[in-house]
Design a protein around this motif. Structure first.
Motif, PDB file in Angstrom:
ATOM      1  N   VAL A   1      -9.613   9.198  -3.850  1.00 46.21           N
ATOM      2  CA  VAL A   1      -8.735   7.779  -4.349  1.00 46.21           C
ATOM      3  C   VAL A   1      -8.358   8.316  -5.880  1.00 46.21           C
ATOM      4  O   VAL A   1      -9.876   7.693  -6.644  1.00 46.21           O
ATOM      5  CB  VAL A   1      -9.200   7.090  -3.370  1.00 46.21           C
TER       6      VAL A   1
ATOM      7  N   LEU B   1      -2.322   7.898  -6.451  1.00 46.06           N
ATOM      8  CA  LEU B   1      -1.312   6.001  -6.736  1.00 46.06           C
ATOM      9  C   LEU B   1      -0.358   5.986  -6.971  1.00 46.06           C
ATOM     10  O   LEU B   1       0.291   5.766  -7.072  1.00 46.06           O
ATOM     11  CB  LEU B   1      -2.650   5.144  -6.804  1.00 46.06           C
TER      12      LEU B   1
ATOM     13  N   GLY C   1       0.097   4.394   3.511  1.00 47.86           N
ATOM     14  CA  GLY C   1      -0.788   4.252   3.833  1.00 47.86           C
ATOM     15  C   GLY C   1      -1.692   5.544   2.944  1.00 47.86           C
ATOM     16  O   GLY C   1      -0.939   6.538   2.668  1.00 47.86           O
ATOM     17  N   VAL C   2      -3.320   5.129   2.900  1.00 53.00           N
ATOM     18  CA  VAL C   2      -3.909   6.427   2.727  1.00 53.00           C
ATOM     19  C   VAL C   2      -4.987   6.717   3.978  1.00 53.00           C
ATOM     20  O   VAL C   2      -5.568   5.572   4.246  1.00 53.00           O
ATOM     21  CB  VAL C   2      -4.750   6.228   1.484  1.00 53.00           C
TER      22      VAL C   2
ATOM     23  N   ARG D   1     -16.777   3.110  -0.391  1.00 52.45           N
ATOM     24  CA  ARG D   1     -15.896   3.257   0.481  1.00 52.45           C
ATOM     25  C   ARG D   1     -15.630   2.002  -0.070  1.00 52.45           C
ATOM     26  O   ARG D   1     -13.640   1.700  -0.850  1.00 52.45           O
ATOM     27  CB  ARG D   1     -16.269   2.843   1.881  1.00 52.45           C
TER      28      ARG D   1
ATOM     29  N   ALA E   1     -11.292   1.320  -1.938  1.00 54.70           N
ATOM     30  CA  ALA E   1     -10.826  -0.175  -1.808  1.00 54.70           C
ATOM     31  C   ALA E   1     -10.652  -1.452  -2.681  1.00 54.70           C
ATOM     32  O   ALA E   1      -9.327  -1.593  -2.570  1.00 54.70           O
ATOM     33  CB  ALA E   1     -12.064  -1.136  -0.293  1.00 54.70           C
TER      34      ALA E   1
ATOM     35  N   ILE F   1      -7.205   0.095  -4.565  1.00 56.73           N
ATOM     36  CA  ILE F   1      -5.885   1.091  -3.468  1.00 56.73           C
ATOM     37  C   ILE F   1      -5.187  -0.614  -4.072  1.00 56.73           C
ATOM     38  O   ILE F   1      -5.870  -1.378  -3.695  1.00 56.73           O
ATOM     39  CB  ILE F   1      -5.746   1.277  -2.362  1.00 56.73           C
TER      40      ILE F   1
ATOM     41  N   VAL G   1      -1.289  -1.249   0.227  1.00 54.94           N
ATOM     42  CA  VAL G   1      -1.630   0.140   0.761  1.00 54.94           C
ATOM     43  C   VAL G   1      -2.494  -0.251   1.668  1.00 54.94           C
ATOM     44  O   VAL G   1      -3.333  -0.500   1.847  1.00 54.94           O
ATOM     45  CB  VAL G   1      -1.799   1.186  -0.307  1.00 54.94           C
ATOM     46  N   GLN G   2      -1.784   0.802   3.529  1.00 55.24           N
ATOM     47  CA  GLN G   2      -2.869   0.470   4.175  1.00 55.24           C
ATOM     48  C   GLN G   2      -4.263   1.306   3.560  1.00 55.24           C
ATOM     49  O   GLN G   2      -3.878   2.890   2.817  1.00 55.24           O
ATOM     50  CB  GLN G   2      -2.975   1.019   5.666  1.00 55.24           C
ATOM     51  N   PHE G   3      -5.682   1.237   4.263  1.00 56.79           N
ATOM     52  CA  PHE G   3      -6.304   2.396   3.680  1.00 56.79           C
ATOM     53  C   PHE G   3      -8.072   2.235   5.159  1.00 56.79           C
ATOM     54  O   PHE G   3      -7.720   1.450   5.538  1.00 56.79           O
ATOM     55  CB  PHE G   3      -7.218   1.466   2.629  1.00 56.79           C
ATOM     56  N   GLN G   4      -7.930   3.352   4.901  1.00 59.32           N
ATOM     57  CA  GLN G   4      -8.880   3.994   5.865  1.00 59.32           C
ATOM     58  C   GLN G   4      -9.710   5.065   5.418  1.00 59.32           C
ATOM     59  O   GLN G   4      -8.923   5.823   5.275  1.00 59.32           O
ATOM     60  CB  GLN G   4      -8.467   4.145   7.524  1.00 59.32           C
TER      61      GLN G   4
ATOM     62  N   THR H   1       1.570   7.612   5.540  1.00 59.56           N
ATOM     63  CA  THR H   1       0.395   7.807   5.383  1.00 59.56           C
ATOM     64  C   THR H   1       0.189   9.192   4.396  1.00 59.56           C
ATOM     65  O   THR H   1       0.465  10.563   5.073  1.00 59.56           O
ATOM     66  CB  THR H   1      -0.477   7.250   5.906  1.00 59.56           C
TER      67      THR H   1
END
Lengths: 243, 257, 171
Positions: C17, C22, C33-34, C48, C52, C55, C59-62, C85
């Motif tokens: 990231v 971004l 989403g990422v 992590r 987070a 982001i 934006v969805q992030f996993q 994503t």
């Protein structure tokens, strides 16, 4: 024209030396040191203009240049155009030319200078790439000497400032030294050509506005810009309607 | 600490003066930016005064410098937090309370996410907003608009950079939590929205200026040019856009059309 | 580059990231989403939480281990949730691990791969070693379109050019 006397030449070289020093320092400030934004066109052009005898003339150049390059961002290894090199070179050429021609930095002179020197913004990327290649060698040398036990290996860091300083300074020196020729060209403009160049400068402002809107990376930007645009036009119309 | 404080400085802590020197040197983080190690040399350069305090033995110090010559890349301002945190971790390494690997892990965990934060806040929100405020106020403030730009931008920039450095030093990994309390997304949204309105204002003013005196259709053509350029810029690029616009303006202004 | 939900692009980027991802790729792909498939990041709380933080809120992030991501993305898996994503992996080996575990990879973007011993420069921000070049050839022979570029506005460099550069570059 007194510029070709001995005193005139000495003065010209003095001006060129000042332009070279400030331009070179700005090139260093842009990425390598501080990053206080002193090298952004909106600061650099009036600052250099002041050193060359006409800060307002520098500002005439600096504001639209700033807007044109507002969206140029150095993300990771991807390089934007070199707005500092262009702003420094343009100011070095145009401000002394305006003084020489007696017009100051007016729209025709600014447009003429920009049309001639704009390619430097793109060429500046090559300078940036060349600096990076040179810096890679510095990094290798630092690694090798640290591995040999030299505890001051990281001092090589500041050497990376030399190449952008030297190249930008040389270009600014040349631009300032050639400024009288630009001044002569401005003096030789017919009224019609001057009027055309004024139109070209208006078009530069149009591009600056468009580029500034584009620089705002946000989905709401076009709508918000339309609001600002409408409000300004309405205010101008209202002011004209008043006596 | 007793009354005779000068004799009892903990050799495993850097002095406040050294900390300031590290902060100063961190302003030269990108002096030798290069594609292989990126800010590696700048990072090691910034750390050097701290490493001199912590590792009196030159060989041990050279090893530490070498560790910091590993790949590193972050936003140049946000990196201050990582430099500060790395000094704190190096103190622990020198004391034997942490592994050298932990410094490296700390740097690599934070570098990229902090780079994204710095790009988003400074490059893409604060700088455009401050520059547009200066550009909009230029007709009224003249040269003072430059001072306004620098006051807004560097006021925030220098305060944030110094805060990040000392907070990074004091809190180490806790810097992530500290930064998360800054409400950056909301501030970025506000700055970008304001900047977009101001950019529209600049567009409006360019149109009005082009229409003076008594040239309403010049104004209309400039307005069309602005919209066309805004639509086409990403496709044709700045260079082509600039010369096309100037050629049109030349033809229009010189009555060649 | 607009389109419906699913994986918009798979990108190799050992910075994971950062700004290019971004600020440049998400808007260009119209992705919201990422998904990060990386064993190291999945096991590192600090990394992590820092990611987070970077982001944007919408934006969805996993972050998943590579094998868990493969589980999700292979045909018959549950797929990425809802939004379009961008899938990020740290290096070419992780990308080919996904492919070997059955994940379809129509297009693979090489963004940033840092220099390391044995790696040669094949693009301004991409350094690869012989094993990685071989893995890319294998992916290409199974139909993956491989390209190198840091940001969407650059011209993509095709695999054939990367191979030429690799062959002519010195270790």
């Amino acid at each position: 024209m007194s510029a070709l006397t001995v005193g005139g030449v000495a003065e010209l070289l003095g001006t060129a030396a000042v332009a070279a020093l400030i331009g070179g320092l700005a090139a260093v400030e842009r990425k390598g040191a501080l990053q206080l934004m002193l090298s952004r066109p909106i600061v650099l052009a009036p600052l250099l203009g002041w050193a060359l005898g006409d800060p307002r003339g520098g500002l005439v150049l600096g504001v639209p240049l700033e807007l044109i390059f507002l969206g140029g961002v150095n993300l990771g290894g991807s390089l934007p155009d070199n707005e500092t090199l262009l702003a420094a070179a343009l100011t070095s050429a145009v401000v002394p030319a305006g003084i020489f021609a007696g017009t100051g930095v007016d729209a025709p002179l600014a447009a003429l200078g920009l049309a001639l020197l704009y390619p430097l913004a793109v060429a500046g990327r090559r300078l940036d790439r060349a600096s990076e290649t040179h810096n890679a060698q510095l990094s290798e040398r630092a690694l090798a000497s640290a591995a040999r036990g030299a505890d001051r290996a990281a001092r090589l860091n500041l050497r990376g400032l030399l190449l952008p300083f030297a190249v930008t300074a040389a270009i600014c020196f040349a631009c300032a030294a050639l400024a009288p020729m630009l001044g002569l060209a401005r003096g030789a403009c017919t009224p019609r050509l001057a009027s055309g160049l004024t139109g070209a400068w208006h078009a530069v402002w149009a591009l600056a506005a468009a580029s500034a809107i584009r620089a705002i990376r946000d989905p709401r930007a076009p709508a918000f810009a339309a609001i600002g645009f409408g409000a300004t036009i309405a205010a101008a119309a209202l002011l004209r309607a008043l006596p | 600490m007793t009354g005779a404080a000068q004799a009892t400085r903990d050799p495993r802590r850097v002095s406040p003066a050294t900390l300031l020197r590290v902060l100063w040197r961190s302003l030269f983080l990108q002096a030798a930016w290069n594609p292989r190690g990126m800010q590696n040399l700048g990072f090691a350069y910034a750390m050097e005064p701290a490493l001199r305090d912590l590792y009196p033995d030159p060989t041990a110090r050279a090893h530490a410098v070498e560790r910091h010559l590993e790949f590193f890349n972050c936003h140049p301002y946000l990196a201050a937090a990582i430099v500060g945190g790395a000094v704190r971790l190096e103190e622990e390494v020198a004391r034997g309370a942490a592994e050298p690997r932990s410094v490296s892990a700390f740097k690599s965990a934070l570098a990229s996410p902090f780079a994204a934060l710095g790009d988003g806040f400074f490059w893409l929100a604060l700088r455009p907003a401050a520059a547009l405020i200066a550009a909009v106020t230029e007709p009224y403030l003249g040269l003072w608009c430059v001072a306004l730009f620098l006051a807004i931008y560097d006021g925030v920039h220098l305060a944030v950079r110094a805060w990040l450095f000392f907070a990074g030093y004091r809190r180490g990994e806790g810097i992530v939590t500290a930064v998360s309390h800054a409400h950056l997304p909301q501030i970025i949204g506000f700055l970008k929205g304001s900047a977009a309105i101001l950019a529209g204002g600049i567009a409006g003013r360019s149109v009005v200026v082009a229409g003076l005196p008594h040239r309403p259709w010049h104004a209309v053509l400039i307005a069309v040019l602005i919209v066309a350029m805004a639509a086409l810029l990403p496709r044709i690029g700045l260079t082509a856009a600039l010369y096309t616009a100037m050629a049109l303006g030349l033809a229009l202004g010189g009555g060649f059309l | 580059m607009k389109g419906g939900p699913g994986v918009a692009l798979i990108r190799v980027d050992n910075r994971l990231v950062h700004g290019q991802v971004l600020e440049a790729w998400l808007p260009a792909l119209d992705a919201h989403g990422v998904l990060i498939a990386d064993d190291e990041a999945a096991g590192n709380v600090l990394a992590r939480s820092a990611m987070a933080l970077a982001i944007p809120p919408k934006v969805q992030f996993q972050v998943l281990r590579v094998s868990a991501a493969a589980e999700l993305l292979r045909p018959g898996g549950t797929g990425v949730p809802g939004v379009r994503t961008l899938l990020l992996v740290r290096d070419v080996r992780d990308a080919s691990a996904l492919a070997e575990q059955g994940v379809p990879i129509p297009r693979l973007n090489l963004g940033n791969v840092h220099f390391a011993n044995g790696r040669r420069q094949v693009a301004p921000s991409v350094y690869l070693d012989a094993g990685e070049m071989e893995a890319l050839s294998r992916l290409a022979s199974r139909g993956t379109e491989v390209e190198a570029r840091a940001v969407p506005s650059e011209h993509p460099t095709p695999l054939s050019t990367l191979q030429t550069r690799f062959a002519s570059a010195h270790g």
